[in-house]
Write a protein that holds these residues in place. Structure first.
Motif, short mmCIF file in Angstrom:
data_model
loop_
_atom_site.label_atom_id
_atom_site.label_comp_id
_atom_site.label_asym_id
_atom_site.label_seq_id
_atom_site.Cartn_x
_atom_site.Cartn_y
_atom_site.Cartn_z
N SER A 112 2.12 0.51 -12.53
CA SER A 112 0.97 -0.21 -11.53
C SER A 112 0.70 0.99 -10.53
N VAL A 113 0.36 1.92 -11.12
CA VAL A 113 0.05 3.26 -9.95
C VAL A 113 -1.32 3.76 -10.33
N ASP A 114 -1.83 4.11 -9.19
CA ASP A 114 -3.11 5.09 -9.17
C ASP A 114 -2.69 6.45 -9.11
N ILE A 115 -3.00 7.43 -9.75
CA ILE A 115 -2.62 8.67 -9.87
C ILE A 115 -3.73 9.86 -9.97
N ALA A 116 -3.63 10.91 -9.57
CA ALA A 116 -4.56 12.03 -9.33
C ALA A 116 -4.22 13.15 -10.22
N ASP A 159 2.31 -5.78 -4.66
CA ASP A 159 3.40 -6.79 -5.25
C ASP A 159 3.89 -6.21 -6.42
N ALA A 160 3.56 -5.18 -7.02
CA ALA A 160 4.17 -4.62 -8.37
C ALA A 160 5.34 -4.29 -8.01
N PRO A 161 6.31 -4.65 -9.07
CA PRO A 161 7.88 -4.46 -9.04
C PRO A 161 8.43 -2.98 -8.96
N ILE A 162 7.91 -2.12 -8.41
CA ILE A 162 8.36 -0.62 -8.22
C ILE A 162 9.32 -0.35 -7.41
N GLN A 163 10.30 0.50 -8.05
CA GLN A 163 11.46 0.96 -7.06
C GLN A 163 11.18 2.64 -6.97
N VAL A 164 10.90 2.97 -5.92
CA VAL A 164 10.84 4.51 -5.40
C VAL A 164 12.14 4.99 -5.36
N ILE A 165 12.20 6.23 -6.29
CA ILE A 165 13.51 6.73 -6.41
C ILE A 165 13.58 8.10 -5.72
N ALA A 166 12.19 8.82 -5.78
CA ALA A 166 12.33 10.16 -4.94
C ALA A 166 11.15 10.30 -4.19
N ARG A 184 1.61 9.45 -1.75
CA ARG A 184 1.39 10.77 -2.26
C ARG A 184 2.64 11.46 -2.21
N THR A 185 3.80 10.88 -1.13
CA THR A 185 5.10 11.71 -1.18
C THR A 185 6.01 11.08 -2.40
N ILE A 186 5.54 9.92 -3.29
CA ILE A 186 6.37 9.69 -4.20
C ILE A 186 6.11 10.47 -5.20
N VAL A 187 7.40 11.10 -5.73
CA VAL A 187 7.33 11.66 -6.95
C VAL A 187 8.31 11.37 -8.12
N ALA A 188 9.00 10.23 -7.88
CA ALA A 188 9.70 9.52 -8.93
C ALA A 188 9.91 8.07 -8.70
N LEU A 189 9.59 7.32 -9.79
CA LEU A 189 9.69 5.82 -9.27
C LEU A 189 10.06 5.11 -10.72
N ARG A 190 10.35 3.81 -10.66
CA ARG A 190 10.50 3.12 -11.87
C ARG A 190 10.13 1.76 -11.54
N GLN A 191 9.45 1.46 -12.91
CA GLN A 191 8.97 -0.18 -12.96
C GLN A 191 9.47 -0.83 -14.04
N GLY A 192 10.29 -1.66 -13.96
CA GLY A 192 10.96 -2.15 -15.35
C GLY A 192 11.58 -1.22 -16.16
N LEU A 193 11.10 -1.09 -17.24
CA LEU A 193 11.64 -0.22 -18.30
C LEU A 193 11.20 1.09 -18.03
N HIS A 194 10.25 1.33 -17.43
CA HIS A 194 9.50 2.68 -17.26
C HIS A 194 9.86 3.52 -15.94
N LEU A 195 10.16 4.92 -16.53
CA LEU A 195 10.50 5.84 -15.34
C LEU A 195 9.36 6.73 -15.18
N LEU A 196 8.89 7.27 -14.21
CA LEU A 196 7.87 8.03 -13.97
C LEU A 196 8.31 9.35 -13.06
N THR A 197 7.91 10.58 -13.45
CA THR A 197 8.28 11.51 -12.50
C THR A 197 7.08 12.68 -12.59
#
Length: 225
Positions: A112-116, A159-166, A184-197
């Motif tokens: 649940s993110v908007d990305i550029a 309210d998205a269950p997002i965990q910022v990792i880095a 914009r400082t977020i470069v790694a995050l997790r939401q449930g089963l999904h990982l985004l870097t």
């Protein structure tokens, strides 16, 4: 019981980032065996317990997936299985994208993110930065983030269950940030089963992100027989 992690297959004229992911995953020394498979067809995807979507050109990845009959199966897979998107893969996992190409951008969703796209500009603006990452083995040792035409996270859904990792330090952003909590400082995050870097962990010799994905996202979803 072994676990099968797919890597979305190579694109023509793209660097071998998918094989780099394979190497990192296969070199992990964990209690459970990991088998990797390159995913190029819906039949390949059916063999997988989880999936890695590597870097490249996000619109090209989506187009090739549609031409090979993979796009809809990938969307269904993302609803129930662990998926890790790196760089272009992070764009495909996002809920919405800013600066999409003229013809638009097909997305898998799931995070649940908007990305550029190309948040730092062209490839000449590529850079490396040490990252403090929560949850990795030996988290006191920074992880080297390699950013190549990297996307930028613009916002998180409320309210998205997002965990910022880095996060990146605010002064490294292409435009100044008012505070360290700027999305914009977020470069790694997790939401449930999904990982985004937004960077490329597979281009280092440090396998801690691959270890994290396997242990935190994949293994809990595959029962031990």
């Amino acid at each position: 019981m072994s676990v099968t992690i797919g890597i979305l297959g190579k694109q023509k004229n793209q660097p071998p980032q998918d094989s780099s992911h394979q190497t990192r995953l296969q070199n992990l020394r964990l209690k459970r065996k990991i088998t990797t498979v390159l995913v190029k067809t819906p039949e390949d995807l059916l063999r997988c317990d989880a999936l890695v979507i590597p870097g490249g050109e996000s619109t090209t990845i989506a187009l090739l997936a549609r031409l090979s009959g993979l796009l809809d199966p990938l969307k269904e897979f993302t609803q129930t299985k662990p998926v890790w998107g790196t760089c272009a893969g992070a764009i495909l996992l996002s809920q919405s994208v800013t600066n999409a190409k003229k013809d638009g951008q097909e997305l898998l969703g799931g995070v649940s993110v908007d990305i550029a796209r190309n948040g730092w500009g062209s490839q000449v603006e590529s850079f490396e930065a040490p990252l403090d990452v929560k949850g990795l083995h030996d988290s006191s040792t920074p992880f080297t983030g390699i950013f190549i035409r990297a996307p930028v996270v613009l916002g998180l859904a409320p309210d998205a269950p997002i965990q910022v990792i880095a996060r990146l330090p605010p002064h490294l952003l292409p435009e100044p940030a008012e505070n360290e909590n700027d999305p914009r400082t977020i470069v790694a995050l997790r939401q449930g089963l999904h990982l985004l870097t937004t960077f490329h962990p597979e281009l280092t010799t440090d396998d801690r992100f691959h270890d994290y994905f396997a242990r935190k996202c994949v293994f809990p979803t595959v029962p031990v027989s």
